[in-house]
Structure formats: C-alpha cells, structure tokens
Write an enzyme that holds these catalytic residues in place. Structure first.
Site, PDB file in Angstrom:
ATOM      1  N   SER A  11       0.826  -1.203   0.000  1.00 46.66           N
ATOM      2  CA  SER A  11       0.000   0.000   0.000  1.00 46.66           C
ATOM      3  C   SER A  11       0.863   1.256   0.000  1.00 46.66           C
ATOM      4  O   SER A  11       0.425   2.317  -0.448  1.00 46.66           O
ATOM      5  CB  SER A  11      -0.913   0.013   1.224  1.00 46.66           C
ATOM      6  OG  SER A  11      -0.141   0.021   2.419  1.00 46.66           O
ATOM      7  N   TYR A  42      -4.114   0.975   3.852  1.00 45.74           N
ATOM      8  CA  TYR A  42      -5.056  -0.134   3.741  1.00 45.74           C
ATOM      9  C   TYR A  42      -5.647  -0.513   5.094  1.00 45.74           C
ATOM     10  O   TYR A  42      -6.734  -1.075   5.157  1.00 45.74           O
ATOM     11  CB  TYR A  42      -4.353  -1.364   3.165  1.00 45.74           C
ATOM     12  CG  TYR A  42      -4.171  -1.344   1.655  1.00 45.74           C
ATOM     13  CD1 TYR A  42      -4.570  -0.269   0.873  1.00 45.74           C
ATOM     14  CD2 TYR A  42      -3.590  -2.432   1.013  1.00 45.74           C
ATOM     15  CE1 TYR A  42      -4.408  -0.263  -0.493  1.00 45.74           C
ATOM     16  CE2 TYR A  42      -3.422  -2.445  -0.361  1.00 45.74           C
ATOM     17  CZ  TYR A  42      -3.822  -1.364  -1.110  1.00 45.74           C
ATOM     18  OH  TYR A  42      -3.652  -1.372  -2.470  1.00 45.74           O
ATOM     19  N   CYS A  74       2.468  -6.883   2.048  1.00 47.14           N
ATOM     20  CA  CYS A  74       1.527  -6.147   2.895  1.00 47.14           C
ATOM     21  C   CYS A  74       0.687  -7.172   3.634  1.00 47.14           C
ATOM     22  O   CYS A  74       0.004  -7.990   3.007  1.00 47.14           O
ATOM     23  CB  CYS A  74       0.643  -5.244   2.040  1.00 47.14           C
ATOM     24  SG  CYS A  74      -0.693  -4.417   2.939  1.00 47.14           S
ATOM     25  N   ASN A  75       0.761  -7.162   4.964  1.00 43.08           N
ATOM     26  CA  ASN A  75      -0.006  -8.126   5.752  1.00 43.08           C
ATOM     27  C   ASN A  75      -1.501  -7.953   5.549  1.00 43.08           C
ATOM     28  O   ASN A  75      -2.235  -8.936   5.397  1.00 43.08           O
ATOM     29  CB  ASN A  75       0.333  -7.972   7.238  1.00 43.08           C
ATOM     30  CG  ASN A  75       1.689  -8.512   7.607  1.00 43.08           C
ATOM     31  OD1 ASN A  75       1.836  -9.666   7.985  1.00 43.08           O
ATOM     32  ND2 ASN A  75       2.706  -7.672   7.498  1.00 43.08           N
ATOM     33  N   CYS A 188       2.971  -5.700  10.209  1.00 44.19           N
ATOM     34  CA  CYS A 188       2.787  -4.746   9.111  1.00 44.19           C
ATOM     35  C   CYS A 188       4.175  -4.479   8.579  1.00 44.19           C
ATOM     36  O   CYS A 188       5.104  -4.218   9.366  1.00 44.19           O
ATOM     37  CB  CYS A 188       2.134  -3.450   9.606  1.00 44.19           C
ATOM     38  SG  CYS A 188       2.131  -2.119   8.345  1.00 44.19           S
ATOM     39  N   THR A 189       4.347  -4.542   7.273  1.00 42.40           N
ATOM     40  CA  THR A 189       5.690  -4.405   6.718  1.00 42.40           C
ATOM     41  C   THR A 189       6.270  -3.008   6.926  1.00 42.40           C
ATOM     42  O   THR A 189       7.484  -2.821   6.818  1.00 42.40           O
ATOM     43  CB  THR A 189       5.710  -4.759   5.216  1.00 42.40           C
ATOM     44  OG1 THR A 189       4.714  -3.989   4.526  1.00 42.40           O
ATOM     45  CG2 THR A 189       5.450  -6.243   5.021  1.00 42.40           C
TER      46      THR A 189
END
Length: 265
Positions: A11, A42, A74-75, A188-189
C-alpha cells in the site's frame, strides 16, 4: 536467462522491509516496487474495498511489467486478498503473514505480542495462525492505526514525535500479561522500518521484534530456483498510483535502496 523482474506490491513503502532481504538473496533480479499510495493506508479500509482493489491493481501491474513472480508485501492485503489474487493471476504469488510461528518457537515466557494494522489484527487468519502455532501461548494483539503513516513520514525525513511509537507499544504492554511479553511480531511491513523507534518506545531491552521479511525472501528464492538473470547490475524501479509531493520526498530513501527510477500507474 530472463529479464523478467520481481514485482513487490504494498500500500505504501512498508514493503521495502521485504524488498531488502529479497535483493540480498537474489542480487541480480530486477525489482519493480509498486506502492498504491493513492489507496494508502489499507489498514483503515474495509475488507470488501481491499478484496476488490488489490487484484485489479496487480492485474494492471502484471500486464505492464510482465514479472516472473509477485510478492504482496503487505499483511493487510495478504490476509484479505491473497486468494483473490492467486485466482486472477497465472504466475507465482507470495503473500505476507504475521510471524506468529517463529514467535511461538522463540518465546520463553509464553506471551507474544502482535502489532499490526486494525484490519490485520482482527482477521480470522490471525486466529488460525494462533491456533495452529501458538496454542500454548498468550497472544496479545493491538491494531495501531497511525503507525504505518508515521513510518512513511520517517522515511520522508520528517520529524515524528515519540508519542507515535509509544502509543502502539503501550497498547500491547498495558494489556493483561503485557509485562511478561518477550516477543513482538511486527505484523505490518511498515513497522520494521521503524523498529528502533519501537524498541526505544517500549522502554525494554528484553523484547525480541520479529517480522516476515527473511522468510518471504527464502520463499521467493525457492520458487525461482533455476532462474538466471544477467550478471549486470539490475535496474530497479518504483511505481506509484498517485503523483504527490510525498513521492518526491521519498526519493532519497528509495535511491538508497537501489530504486532510482520512478513510474506512475
């Protein structure tokens, strides 16, 4: 020998925490790093919005860049849209999931924290990972709604107050059992990009912070075993879905990671 790039999608710029390990494992593979900054963040979107948006964007990106493989770095997007993307694309797709299994293997106290976006931590997928790999542990969750944006601001070179990092850590540590938490999963990245700020905000040195970057890189290399790229230094590019001043401010951070070309979708 192939010239097909690897497409890494997020995102925003959080997926840089995944791109780095992939570049280290596959140094000759060209990278297309795609950030849906028009849709960022997101974590505050509905599941329906993400399930519709992500496959459509990836379809356009795959058509333009013809990658050998897609990584959804993206988790939130992975936990919601991964199956939709795999059904739509005829190439390997690697997702990102919270590192709950390695956290359960590492904890000594049996108390694990999962720090993610609100959309990630409420997913049934996290329930399933917990049941499969951490059934004997206490798993604390906290959805940090503003932390991804704070990480983006840090990479733009902006001054971000410590309260932006103290709040999320307090959200875990103040829960019952939080004083015993010895492993924190960065789900979360974006969050590994500001791990040093989170460590400082926790006020503790006994907490191990884990993320999925290394595991994603291993999986990517495994799926691409046997592929060969040119020995020349690869050309990496970043792609954004909106032209904004924030993209210009990110240029130094992107260039430091080898992403010297910028496109727009």
């Amino acid at each position: 020998m192939t010239s097909a790039p690897l497409l890494i999608f997020d995102s925003g710029i959080g997926g840089l925490s995944v791109a780095g390990p992939i570049m280290s494992r596959l140094p000759n593979a060209p990278i297309v790093y795609a950030a849906d900054n028009a849709g960022f963040p997101y974590g505050s979107k509905t599941e329906a919005e993400i399930a519709a948006r992500v496959p459509a964007l990836l379809g356009r990106l795959v058509e333009r860049y013809r990658p050998a493989l897609v990584v959804i770095a993206c988790n939130t997007a992975s936990t919601i849209a991964l199956d939709h993307v795999r059904a739509a694309l005829d190439l390997p797709v690697v997702g990102t999931v919270p590192a709950i299994k390695p956290a359960a293997e590492r904890t000594r106290t049996g108390v694990i924290g999962v720090l993610g976006t609100p959309a990630t931590v409420r997913q049934r997928y996290v329930d399933d990972l917990t049941a499969r790999f951490a059934a004997g542990c206490t798993v604390l969750r906290h959805g940090a709604s503003g932390l991804a944006a704070a990480a983006e601001a840090v990479l733009r070179g902006e001054t971000v107050p410590e309260s932006e990092f103290e709040g999320p850590m307090r959200g875990l540590l103040a829960q019952d059992g939080g004083a015993c938490m010895d492993v924190c999963v960065l789900a979360c990245t974006h969050f590994p990009l500001v791990e040093d700020r989170l460590v400082a905000a926790s006020g503790r040195q006994d907490i191990a912070f884990l993320d999925g970057g290394a595991g994603i890189a291993r999986r990517t290399a495994h799926l691409l075993a046997g592929r060969r790229w040119s020995e020349d230094e690869p050309a990496h590019r970043a792609v954004f879905t909106a032209r904004t001043a924030a993209v210009d401010a990110l240029a130094p951070a992107l260039a430091a990671r080898g992403l010297t070309q910028t496109d727009y979708l």
